[in-house]
Motif scaffolding. Structure first.
Motif: not given
Length: 295
Positions: A196-206
């Motif tokens: 993928p040219r773009s692969a975005t998201g979010r990390v959450t640490i609990e």
């Protein structure tokens, strides 16, 4: 784009198409052992893969069935598999990328582990008993399978968590290989297509059931300092990665993470990497390991 995943269910291996909807039953296809790898080795393409899978015997399992276990994409039952990757590949880390003797910068390859060390969502990520500073790293992982002549065939991409002890690297770069020997998280979903040219998201640490840290990431090709082609060419310039029958999982590097924001991952933390652009979620709990044996 074709997306497939593999599972072990009641001592048999199956293939599933698409991304599983949480809470919904799942259809598994009993593809013969080695048949899926053969399609990739002959560069059969998505249509050949779909035809193979849809012609197989099926079984439907309910969501949460304890006998269903996700597998890393194309992990061989027998034979060798290798996890490796590159350091400092992102444009956000360009200040640490150096040239030497007037030569262009070279991607820094590292050994991460064997394919059997990969951990799918829900499994713990085990580290030594006394790590220095742990860091999660959301990355694109490229999957290649080598034919009998050692020629690598690109199968597709997935997403991983190159979990490691960056504290060892900060003490001295010579300790970096040791820091990389933490367990590696990986999604079971293989995307049969170009990286993928773009692969975005979010990390959450609990921590203790509460969100302790959150942050965004971009691990797509457009965020990299090096091209994917240059990294792949560099990796497969080493004969050790071109062994006949070897399956390679190649991590392409991570953006900034919780460590760069001053956060420190602890024993028992739950790390969730949500690749929103591709509908993939990796969630694993950190587990400090035991001390080394004295024998």
């Amino acid at each position: 784009m074709l997306i497939l995943s593999e599972y072990e269910y009641r001592d048999r291996r199956y293939v599933s198409l698409g991304i599983q909807t949480p809470g919904e039953p799942q259809t598994l296809h009993a593809v013969a052992e080695g048949a899926l790898l053969d399609v990739f080795l002959t560069d059969g393409g998505p249509d050949a893969i779909t035809a193979l899978v849809e012609a197989a015997e099926t079984v439907t399992v309910t969501a949460g069935d304890p006998e269903l276990h996700a597998l890393p994409p194309l992990l061989p039952t027998t034979g060798a598999s290798l996890v490796s990757g590159f350091l400092g590949t992102h444009k956000s880390k360009a200040d640490a990328i150096e040239s030497h003797d007037g030569r262009p910068p070279i991607p820094k390859w590292y050994f991460k582990g064997l394919g059997s060390w990969l951990r799918t969502p829900g499994q713990p990520l085990v580290v030594p008993a006394e790590p220095i500073i742990l860091i999660e790293e959301a990355e694109v992982a490229l999957v290649h399978v080598n034919d009998d002549d050692g020629t690598p065939h690109y199968a597709g991409f997935t997403f991983g968590n190159d979990f490691c002890d960056i504290g060892l690297h900060r003490i001295h770069p010579g300790y970096t290989p040791s820091g990389k020997l933490c367990d590696t998280g990986i999604s079971p979903y293989l995307f049969v297509g170009e990286p993928p040219r773009s692969a975005t998201g979010r990390v959450t640490i609990e921590r203790a059931g509460q969100v302790a840290w959150e942050g965004k990431f971009d691990c797509g090709a457009d965020a990299l300092y090096f091209t994917v082609e240059d990294m792949v060419d560099r990796a497969f310039s080493f004969p050790a990665l071109r062994r006949p029958g070897l399956v390679n999982y190649l991590l392409t590097g991570a953006d900034l993470s919780s460590f760069h924001d001053g956060f420190q991952v602890a024993d028992g933390d739950r790390l969730t990497i949500e690749v929103a652009s591709h509908g993939v979620v990796l969630s694993n709990t950190v587990q400090y390991g035991g001390t080394a044996s004295s024998h």
